[in-house]
Design a protein around this motif. Structure first.
Motif, PDB file in Angstrom:
ATOM      1  N   GLU A  81     -30.416 -12.572 -35.800  1.00  0.00           N
ATOM      2  CA  GLU A  81     -29.303 -11.673 -35.574  1.00  0.00           C
ATOM      3  C   GLU A  81     -29.182 -11.324 -34.084  1.00  0.00           C
ATOM      4  O   GLU A  81     -28.110 -11.322 -33.503  1.00  0.00           O
ATOM      5  CB  GLU A  81     -29.551 -10.406 -36.390  1.00  0.00           C
ATOM      6  CG  GLU A  81     -28.308  -9.635 -36.716  1.00  0.00           C
ATOM      7  CD  GLU A  81     -28.661  -8.508 -37.671  1.00  0.00           C
ATOM      8  OE1 GLU A  81     -28.411  -7.347 -37.313  1.00  0.00           O
ATOM      9  OE2 GLU A  81     -29.221  -8.797 -38.760  1.00  0.00           O
ATOM     10  N   ARG A  83     -30.308 -13.069 -31.491  1.00  0.00           N
ATOM     11  CA  ARG A  83     -29.815 -14.230 -30.746  1.00  0.00           C
ATOM     12  C   ARG A  83     -28.315 -14.342 -30.876  1.00  0.00           C
ATOM     13  O   ARG A  83     -27.594 -14.583 -29.925  1.00  0.00           O
ATOM     14  CB  ARG A  83     -30.455 -15.516 -31.306  1.00  0.00           C
ATOM     15  CG  ARG A  83     -31.769 -15.885 -30.688  1.00  0.00           C
ATOM     16  CD  ARG A  83     -32.065 -17.341 -30.946  1.00  0.00           C
ATOM     17  NE  ARG A  83     -32.187 -17.638 -32.368  1.00  0.00           N
ATOM     18  CZ  ARG A  83     -33.341 -17.712 -33.009  1.00  0.00           C
ATOM     19  NH1 ARG A  83     -34.474 -17.532 -32.376  1.00  0.00           N
ATOM     20  NH2 ARG A  83     -33.366 -17.979 -34.288  1.00  0.00           N
ATOM     21  N   ASN A  84     -27.883 -14.191 -32.094  1.00  0.00           N
ATOM     22  CA  ASN A  84     -26.465 -14.372 -32.386  1.00  0.00           C
ATOM     23  C   ASN A  84     -25.600 -13.385 -31.622  1.00  0.00           C
ATOM     24  O   ASN A  84     -24.526 -13.718 -31.149  1.00  0.00           O
ATOM     25  CB  ASN A  84     -26.260 -14.224 -33.899  1.00  0.00           C
ATOM     26  CG  ASN A  84     -24.826 -14.461 -34.301  1.00  0.00           C
ATOM     27  OD1 ASN A  84     -24.039 -13.517 -34.373  1.00  0.00           O
ATOM     28  ND2 ASN A  84     -24.483 -15.712 -34.531  1.00  0.00           N
ATOM     29  N   ASP A 104     -14.174 -26.191 -35.032  1.00  0.00           N
ATOM     30  CA  ASP A 104     -15.288 -25.803 -35.910  1.00  0.00           C
ATOM     31  C   ASP A 104     -16.572 -25.610 -35.121  1.00  0.00           C
ATOM     32  O   ASP A 104     -17.367 -24.714 -35.411  1.00  0.00           O
ATOM     33  CB  ASP A 104     -15.512 -26.872 -36.991  1.00  0.00           C
ATOM     34  CG  ASP A 104     -14.366 -26.902 -37.989  1.00  0.00           C
ATOM     35  OD1 ASP A 104     -13.788 -25.824 -38.218  1.00  0.00           O
ATOM     36  OD2 ASP A 104     -14.059 -27.989 -38.514  1.00  0.00           O
ATOM     37  N   GLU A 107     -16.430 -22.277 -33.473  1.00  0.00           N
ATOM     38  CA  GLU A 107     -16.537 -21.165 -34.436  1.00  0.00           C
ATOM     39  C   GLU A 107     -17.958 -20.908 -34.913  1.00  0.00           C
ATOM     40  O   GLU A 107     -18.260 -19.851 -35.444  1.00  0.00           O
ATOM     41  CB  GLU A 107     -15.690 -21.481 -35.679  1.00  0.00           C
ATOM     42  CG  GLU A 107     -14.242 -21.170 -35.525  1.00  0.00           C
ATOM     43  CD  GLU A 107     -13.502 -21.448 -36.824  1.00  0.00           C
ATOM     44  OE1 GLU A 107     -14.184 -21.557 -37.867  1.00  0.00           O
ATOM     45  OE2 GLU A 107     -12.285 -21.558 -36.781  1.00  0.00           O
ATOM     46  N   LEU A 108     -18.809 -21.907 -34.744  1.00  0.00           N
ATOM     47  CA  LEU A 108     -20.129 -21.889 -35.364  1.00  0.00           C
ATOM     48  C   LEU A 108     -20.887 -20.562 -35.271  1.00  0.00           C
ATOM     49  O   LEU A 108     -21.364 -20.047 -36.282  1.00  0.00           O
ATOM     50  CB  LEU A 108     -20.960 -23.038 -34.797  1.00  0.00           C
ATOM     51  CG  LEU A 108     -22.087 -23.576 -35.645  1.00  0.00           C
ATOM     52  CD1 LEU A 108     -21.571 -24.078 -36.986  1.00  0.00           C
ATOM     53  CD2 LEU A 108     -22.799 -24.704 -34.909  1.00  0.00           C
ATOM     54  N   PRO A 109     -21.005 -19.955 -34.059  1.00  0.00           N
ATOM     55  CA  PRO A 109     -21.801 -18.719 -33.987  1.00  0.00           C
ATOM     56  C   PRO A 109     -21.230 -17.609 -34.878  1.00  0.00           C
ATOM     57  O   PRO A 109     -21.980 -16.796 -35.413  1.00  0.00           O
ATOM     58  CB  PRO A 109     -21.719 -18.315 -32.518  1.00  0.00           C
ATOM     59  CG  PRO A 109     -21.398 -19.570 -31.803  1.00  0.00           C
ATOM     60  CD  PRO A 109     -20.548 -20.374 -32.733  1.00  0.00           C
ATOM     61  N   LEU A 111     -19.985 -17.923 -37.731  1.00  0.00           N
ATOM     62  CA  LEU A 111     -20.329 -18.163 -39.140  1.00  0.00           C
ATOM     63  C   LEU A 111     -21.519 -17.333 -39.555  1.00  0.00           C
ATOM     64  O   LEU A 111     -21.717 -17.045 -40.720  1.00  0.00           O
ATOM     65  CB  LEU A 111     -20.682 -19.639 -39.343  1.00  0.00           C
ATOM     66  CG  LEU A 111     -19.559 -20.591 -39.666  1.00  0.00           C
ATOM     67  CD1 LEU A 111     -20.119 -21.983 -39.813  1.00  0.00           C
ATOM     68  CD2 LEU A 111     -18.856 -20.172 -40.939  1.00  0.00           C
ATOM     69  N   TYR A 112     -22.329 -16.979 -38.561  1.00  0.00           N
ATOM     70  CA  TYR A 112     -23.546 -16.231 -38.887  1.00  0.00           C
ATOM     71  C   TYR A 112     -23.361 -14.737 -38.709  1.00  0.00           C
ATOM     72  O   TYR A 112     -24.313 -13.988 -38.599  1.00  0.00           O
ATOM     73  CB  TYR A 112     -24.711 -16.775 -38.044  1.00  0.00           C
ATOM     74  CG  TYR A 112     -24.892 -18.267 -38.277  1.00  0.00           C
ATOM     75  CD1 TYR A 112     -25.248 -18.740 -39.527  1.00  0.00           C
ATOM     76  CD2 TYR A 112     -24.652 -19.185 -37.258  1.00  0.00           C
ATOM     77  CE1 TYR A 112     -25.378 -20.095 -39.752  1.00  0.00           C
ATOM     78  CE2 TYR A 112     -24.785 -20.540 -37.470  1.00  0.00           C
ATOM     79  CZ  TYR A 112     -25.147 -20.992 -38.727  1.00  0.00           C
ATOM     80  OH  TYR A 112     -25.271 -22.331 -38.964  1.00  0.00           O
ATOM     81  N   ARG A 156     -18.166 -22.161 -26.986  1.00  0.00           N
ATOM     82  CA  ARG A 156     -19.011 -21.767 -28.107  1.00  0.00           C
ATOM     83  C   ARG A 156     -19.952 -20.628 -27.691  1.00  0.00           C
ATOM     84  O   ARG A 156     -20.205 -19.695 -28.456  1.00  0.00           O
ATOM     85  CB  ARG A 156     -19.838 -22.970 -28.575  1.00  0.00           C
ATOM     86  CG  ARG A 156     -20.693 -22.677 -29.779  1.00  0.00           C
ATOM     87  CD  ARG A 156     -21.423 -23.895 -30.250  1.00  0.00           C
ATOM     88  NE  ARG A 156     -22.343 -24.370 -29.221  1.00  0.00           N
ATOM     89  CZ  ARG A 156     -23.004 -25.522 -29.285  1.00  0.00           C
ATOM     90  NH1 ARG A 156     -22.813 -26.329 -30.309  1.00  0.00           N
ATOM     91  NH2 ARG A 156     -23.814 -25.880 -28.326  1.00  0.00           N
TER      92      ARG A 156
END
Lengths: 222, 409, 423
Positions: A81, A83-84, A104, A107-109, A111-112, A156
Motif C-alpha cells: 500500500e 509503495r502504491n 492499460d 492504469e496499472l498502479p 488497479l491496486y 505510469r
C-alpha cells in the motif's frame, strides 16, 4: 525536513560460494522537492540503494524512513500500500507489460487502489497527454519506440501522484536526443513538487540536477 | 534454469506415464484375454457360439422368441457334425462361486466345489497339465458311468493326499469316477478354467476349433447352412447362432450382442467406436497438456534455435531435434506407464479380468514382444501429437526474429 | 480487476487456447460421467424399499430319484419350515418365485387397472411370495398382509409405487390410493381371468440400483407352486447370529434339512448375491470405468494447470516484480493467478455446457457405446443439468485451485528487486 532517510544501511548478497557486500553502512537524506542524482561505476551499489529506498528489497542492517515513517516493521500488505501511494518507479528497460496496451499499462498502479473504471481511464488519459502520448493510447509496447516506452513508464509513475519518483537509469537505453526529452519531462515533474531520486552514469545529465552523490564499492564517497 | 526444467520434465513425464498407463492397461488386459497361451493355446483358431435364438413369426411385427446359450439338442443335431472344424465341443459355464455338494463315496464329509460340465472333445481343445490319470475319452463319455477330472487342489482336499484316480466321488449325491487330476487353471481362462470337470452333455458355449485361421469363412458358412437346415426342418421356426465370434469379439464387455446378424454387426460397430473414442480421449487430453508445455519450452529457446539456424541448421534438423528431445521424455514416461499398467492389471484383476483373487495371471501375456512394440508406437504417437506443433513452429522461425527476440515483460 | 484479468487472458490467448481447449473437452466428458454416476450413486444410496442385511439365500437341491417316488412338495416344504424355524439363529423364512432382488429374472404381465378396459400396463413386476417375505425383506406394508396359506386370501395383493405415491410406469401414473384392483385377461379373447384386490401398499422398490424403479405387485404364492428346489428360500437371521452364519448353518443343519429327495446345497448372503448380480450385468464395470476416466481427466487437468501456470510464473517473473513494485501485495498476486484460472474455467464451462446440452441426445451416446441414463425411464428432468453443471464446475474449480496453488505461491515469493534486474 528529509523525505527519505537511510540510516546505516548494509546490504549483503549471499550465494553459496561468495558473499558480496553491495552496500556498507550507508547514510543518506533526501529533502522534499529535491532532484537528486546518484552516480558511480557499475556494481557500486547504487541500484541496490535505489531498490532499498523503493522498498523493493530489504537491507540486512539499518533503517529506512520515508516521509517520516519507519518501514522496517511493515508487513507485506502495508508495504504494498505504501509503495502504491508514496512511490513511483521508472526503470532503464521500461518494464511495460507487453500484453497490455499503453492505456492499460498506465492504469496499472490504480488497479491496486480503490478507484472506478471511469476515473482510472480519465486520469490515465490526463497523464498520457502530459507526456505527449495521447495519440498512442491503444498501441502495444512493441509498437512504440524506446523514448515513447519510457514516456509511458513515466506516465505510469505519475498517475498515482506519488511524493517520490525513483528512476533507475531512465535514459540508459535511449539515444541522447530522446534522453533529453525524458529529462525535460522529469524536470517538469520535479518543478511541480515531486521528489526525484535518479541513478545514472551520465555526467551531463546528472549535472542538471540539484545534487549529485557518488558511490564506490558500496560506500558513499561524496 | 535446470530446476525449472526439472519441474516441467517431471510434470511431462507424469502426464505421459498416466496416459501410457491407461492405454497399456487396456491393451495388456486385451492381450491377456486374447493371446494364445496354454491351456487356451488355440484361441487364435477358435470360433465361439455362445448364444442361440429360435424364433417363430406370429404376425407382421411380432415373434415368439426362445433364446439362451446353445442347447444340447440343437448342438447334437446341427453343430456336432460340422465338417471343417478340427474339434467341436460344447461346455457349460464355470462360475467359481456356484458350488455343488461333493463328498468321497462312503464318507459323510461334505465339501462345496464349483464344476464345469464338458464333453470328451473338450480335452483336445485345451492343453491341460495332467498330474495323474487321463481325460475321459469319447467312449467314457458315451458310457453310463459318469466321469470327472479334478483340479489338483480339489483332489488334495477331497482325498488328503491319497491317490484320486480310479476313486469314486459323489456330486449332489450322484456317483462319479475320477479319471484324472490336472494342475489348477487360473480363472483368467474363461473356458479352460474349472474345479471339477464332469462328463455330460450340457447346454452352454460351443467352441469350433479350425485347423487354420483361414478356414473361418468356411466354418461360418457351414454354421449358416446348419441354420438353414433348422429352418427347413422346423417351419415356421428359424434359428440364429450368434457369431460365430472370434476370440476378440467373444471377449467384449457388453453381454447383449443382438438377436440377429444385423444387431450383432451393429453391436460390434458400436464397440469399435467406443474403443476408438476411448483411445482418442486417452491420447488427446495428455497431448493437449504436453503441447502447451512444449510450446512454452520452445518459446524459451527461441534464441538458441536462432543461433543454431544462423550456424547452418536446416529446417528438418531443427524439427527432428525437437521431436527427438521430446521423445526421450515420452519414452521415460512410457516405461514408467507400462510398469504401472502391470501393477494396475495385477492389482485390479478382479475388475479388469473378471477373475477371482486367488488365480494368477500368466506372465507370458505381460512380456510378449507385441506389448513392447505397442508401447513404443504409442509413445511415438503421443510424442508426435504433443511436440509436433512446437517442432514445426521452431523449424519455421525466421533467424532474425528469433535472434532479436525481444524478451521483455 | 476482473476486467483487467480478462484483458490478460485475451491478450495471451495463444497460450491460453490449449488450456481452454483442454478444459472444454474435460468439462464435457466429466459432465457425462457426472450425469451417469450421480444417477447411479443416488439410486445406490437411496432407500430401496427393502433390506438385505442379515438376509441369506438357502439353496436346496434334488437327489437323483430312483424308481417312482411320490413327492408331496407342499408337505416337504412344511417339514422344512418346521425344522428351519427350530434353528436358534433364524428369525423368519420366506418362499417366493422370481421375486428376490438378488437373482436374475423378473416377471411382468399385462394388468388392467380398476377393471377398466382401456387402461392397462405391461410393465408391472409380478411377485409371488409367502407371507414371511415382507418380514424377511423388512418391507413396510400399509394395509393387510395376506395369509398365503389361506385360500380365501388368494386374490389379495400388495402393490408398490413407481415414485412418490404414484403407481404406474413412465408414461402413465396414478395415485396409488386410487388403485383398487388389477386384473389379467386372456391374451386373445380378452376375457378376465383373475381379479386381484389391493389389500395394501408398500414403499417403492428399487430391485437393482442400476435399473429405474418399477411398480410391482405381490400376490400370495400358491400351494401348487411350492417347491424346495425351484422356489427362492430367503431367511432373515438374528443380528447376533450373523457372524459365520452360512458355514455354521450348513454344518448344523445338513442332516436335518436332508428331506428326501431334497438336500441342503448352499447358504449365501443375499447382499453378496446382489453385488454379484450387478457385477454380472456389467454395471460395476461401467462405474469403475467411469471412475477411472474421471480420475484420469482430473489428474490431467491438474498437471495441465500446474504446468501452464508454472511457465507463466517463470515467463512473467518480471511482470510480477513490477506489479509488486507498483503496489500490489503478494496476496493480490496470488489472488490474481487464482482468479485467472477460475475465469478460464468459467469461459470453458460456458462453451462446454452448450456443447453438452446439444450432445445429450441419447442416440449419440448410444452410438459411442457410452454408458448413459435413459432420462425418461428414470423420470429425470432438466434439473439434472444444473446438478451436472454444479458438480462438474465445482470439482474442476477445486482441482484447479489445488493445481495453481504452488505456482502462485512461487510467484508471490519473488523479490521485486531481483526480477526487475533479470535482463
Amino acid at each position: 525536513m528529509s523525505i527519505i532517510n537511510l540510516q546505516n544501511i548494509t546490504k549483503i548478497y549471499q550465494t553459496k560460494e561468495v558473499e558480496t557486500v553491495a552496500l556498507e553502512n550507508v547514510n543518506l537524506e533526501v529533502n522534499e522537492g529535491e532532484f537528486l542524482s546518484v552516480m558511480g561505476p557499475s556494481g557500486c551499489g547504487k541500484s541496490t540503494m535505489l531498490n532499498i529506498m523503493g522498498l523493493l528489497d530489504l537491507p540486512n542492517e539499518g533503517k529506512v524512513l520515508i516521509n517520516g515513517t519507519e518501514t522496517n516493521q511493515m508487513k507485506d500488505g502495508q508495504l504494498a500500500e505504501f509503495r502504491n501511494e508514496t512511490l513511483g518507479f521508472i526503470f532503464q528497460s521500461f518494464h511495460l507489460i507487453n500484453s497490455l496496451n499503453v492505456l492499460d499499462n498506465v492504469e496499472l498502479p490504480l488497479l491496486y487502489r480503490k478507484s472506478t473504471d471511469k476515473s482510472r481511464r480519465e486520469l490515465a488519459k490526463e497523464v498520457l497527454s502530459k507526456v505527449g502520448l495521447s495519440h498512442r493510447m491503444k498501441h502495444f509496447p512493441s509498437q512504440l519506440s524506446g523514448g515513447q516506452c519510457q514516456r509511458v513508464a513515466i506516465a505510469r509513475a505519475l498517475i498515482g501522484n506519488p511524493k517520490i519518483i525513483l528512476a533507475d537509469e531512465p535514459t540508459g537505453n535511449l539515444d541522447s536526443k530522446m534522453g533529453e526529452e525524458i529529462m525535460n519531462l522529469l524536470h517538469t515533474v520535479n518543478q511541480a513538487g515531486t521528489t526525484i531520486v535518479m541513478v545514472t552514469h551520465d555526467e551531463s545529465i546528472a549535472k542538471e540536477t540539484q545534487r549529485i552523490i557518488r558511490f564506490f564499492d558500496g560506500r558513499r564517497i561524496q | 534454469m535446470l530446476k525449472q526444467n526439472k519441474f516441467i520434465s517431471i510434470i511431462s513425464i507424469a502426464g505421459t506415464a498416466l496416459a501410457i498407463m491407461m492405454i497399456m492397461t487396456l491393451i495388456v488386459v486385451n492381450e491377456v484375454k486374447n493371446i494364445s497361451i496354454a491351456p487356451e493355446d488355440k484361441r487364435d483358431r477358435t470360433l465361439y457360439i455362445t448364444f442361440q435364438v429360435e424364433r417363430e413369426r406370429v404376425n407382421e411385427s411380432s415373434f415368439n422368441t426362445r433364446s439362451g446359450d446353445v442347447s444340447p439338442n440343437i448342438f447334437n443335431k446341427y453343430l456336432s457334425d460340422l465338417k471343417t472344424p478340427e474339434y467341436i465341443s460344447i461346455m457349460s459355464d464355470f462360475n467359481p462361486e456356484f458350488k455343488q455338494t461333493v463328498n468321497v463315496e462312503g464318507e459323510s464329509n461334505y465339501f462345496q466345489f464349483p464344476r464345469r460340465i464338458v464333453d470328451a472333445s473338450y480335452w483336445n481343445i485345451f492343453s491341460f497339465d495332467f498330474i495323474d490319470g487321463n481325460p475321459f475319452s469319447e467312449e467314457d463319455f458315451q458310457s453310463d458311468v459318469r466321469n470327472v477330472v479334478l483340479s489338483e487342489s480339489i483332489a488334495r482336499e477331497l482325498f488328503k493326499g491319497e491317490k484320486a484316480v480310479g476313486r469314486t466321488i459323489q456330486i449332489n449325491f450322484e456317483n462319479h469316477r475320477v479319471t484324472g487330476v490336472v494342475k489348477d487353471v487360473s480363472t483368467v481362462f474363461k473356458y479352460a478354467s474349472g474345479g471339477i470337470w464332469v462328463s455330460r452333455r450340457s447346454h452352454g458355449a460351443v467352441l469350433l476349433v479350425a485347423r487354420d485361421k483361414q478356414d473361418f469363412p468356411t466354418i461360418i458358412a457351414e454354421v449358416r447352412e446348419a441354420e438353414r437346415r433348422y429352418g427347413i426342418e422346423n417351419e415356421p421356426w428359424f434359428l440364429y447362432f450368434r457369431g460365430p465370434e472370434n476370440q476378440k469379439v467373444n471377449n467384449m464387455d457388453n453381454m447383449w450382442r443382438g438377436n440377429n446378424e444385423e444387431e450383432f454387426r451393429n453391436v460390434i460397430k458400436i464397440e469399435n467406436r467406443r474403443r476408438i473414442f476411448l483411445f482418442a480421449v486417452l491420447l488427446i487430453i495428455p497431448a493437449l497438456n504436453l503441447s502447451g508445455f512444449s510450446l512454452s519450452r520452445i518459446k524459451k529457446r527461441t534464441s538458441e534455435i536462432g543461433v543454431r539456424k544462423a550456424f547452418g541448421a536446416k529446417k528438418h534438423t531443427i524439427l527432428i531435434q525437437v521431436l527427438y528431445e521430446n521423445l526421450i521424455t515420452s519414452l521415460i514416461g512410457g516405461f514408467i506407464g507400462l510398469i504401472f499398467s502391470y501393477i494396475a492389471v495385477v492389482w485390479l484383476k478382479n475388475w479388469l479380468l473378471g477373475v477371482t483373487d486367488s488365480s494368477t495371471i500368466p506372465l507370458n501375456a505381460f512380456l510378449s514382444p507385441a506389448i513392447f512394440v505397442i508401447v513404443f508406437a504409442v509413445c511415438v504417437l503421443l510424442n508426435l501429437l504433443s511436440a509436433g506443433l512446437s517442432a514445426l513452429k521452431a523449424s519455421r522461425m525466421s533467424i532474425v526474429n528469433s535472434l532479436n527476440k525481444n524478451d521483455q515483460l | 480487476m476482473i476486467q483487467h484479468i480478462f484483458k490478460i487472458i485475451w491478450n495471451e490467448r495463444k497460450t491460453n487456447v490449449w488450456l481452454l481447449l483442454e478444459y472444454i473437452i474435460i468439462f464435457c466428458i466429466l459432465w457425462f460421467c457426472t450425469d451417469y454416476l450421480y444417477t447411479m450413486l443416488h439410486s445406490y444410496f437411496s432407500h430401496k424399499g427393502y433390506d438385505l442385511k442379515y438376509v441369506y439365500d438357502i439353496q436346496m437341491q434334488k437327489k437323483p430319484i430312483s424308481g417312482d417316488m411320490e413327492i408331496d412338495d407342499y408337505a416337504l416344504a412344511m417339514t422344512f419350515l418346521e425344522r428351519i424355524n427350530r434353528h436358534p439363529g433364524i428369525e423368519t423364512v420366506a418362499f417366493s418365485t422370481v421375486s428376490v432382488p438378488y437373482q436374475p429374472g423378473t416377471w411382468t404381465t399385462r394388468y388392467y387397472i380398476n377393471g377398466q378396459d382401456s387402461i392397462f400396463m405391461n410393465d408391472i413386476q409380478r411377485k409371488r411370495v409367502s407371507s414371511g417375505y415382507f418380514d424377511v425383506f423388512r418391507i413396510n406394508v400399509e394395509g393387510d398382509i395376506f395369509d398365503w396359506q389361506d385360500y380365501t386370501d388368494r386374490e389379495k395383493i400388495i402393490i408398490t409405487p413407481l415414485r412418490g405415491d404414484r403407481f404406474g410406469n413412465h408414461t402413465m401414473l396414478f395415485p396409488i390410493s386410487e388403485i383398487h384392483s388389477l386384473d389379467n385377461r386372456h391374451w386373445q379373447s380378452g376375457e378376465i381371468e383373475r381379479v386381484h384386490q389391493v389389500a395394501g401398499t408398500a414403499d417403492r422398490i428399487i430391485r437393482l440400483f442400476h435399473q429405474p424403479a418399477m411398480s410391482s405387485l405381490f400376490e400370495p404364492l400358491q400351494r401348487e407352486d411350492v417347491n424346495l428346489q425351484s422356489n427362492n428360500i430367503s431367511v432373515r437371521v438374528k443380528p447376533e447370529a450373523d457372524k459365520g452364519f452360512a458355514e455354521r448353518f450348513v454344518r448344523e443343519m445338513r442332516e436335518q434339512l436332508t428331506i428326501e429327495p431334497y438336500f441342503l446345497s448352499s447358504v449365501t448372503s443375499a447382499q453378496h448375491l446382489q453385488t454379484q448380480l450387478t457385477t454380472f450385468y456389467g454395471i460395476r464395470n461401467h462405474m469403475n470405468s467411469t471412475y477411472a476416466i474421471t480420475s484420469f481427466l482430473i489428474v490431467n487437468i491438474f498437471l495441465g494447470i500446474l504446468g501452464a501456470f508454472w511457465f507463466r510464473t517463470q515467463s512473467r517473473r518480471s511482470e510480477i516484480g513490477l506489479r509488486l513494485a507498483l503496489g500490489s501485495s503478494r496476496r493480490k498476486v496470488q489472488g490474481m493467478m487464482l482468479l485467472e484460472t477460475m475465469m478460464l474455467l468459467s469461459i470453458a464451462s460456458v462453451a462446454a455446457t452448450i456443447i453438452c446440452l446439444h450432445l445429450s441426445n441419447p442416440e449419440i451416446l448410444r452410438m459411442l457405446g457410452i454408458p448413459f441414463v435413459d432420462k425418461a425411464r428414470w423420470g429425470i428432468g432438466n434439473e439434472q443439468n444444473f446438478i451436472n453443471f454444479g458438480i462438474t464446475f465445482g470439482f474442476l474449480a477445486l482441482i484447479s485451485m489445488l493445481a495453481v496453488w504452488h505456482p502462485a505461491r512461487q510467484a508471490a515469493k519473488i523479490m521485486p528487486a531481483e526480477t526487475l534486474h533479470e535482463e
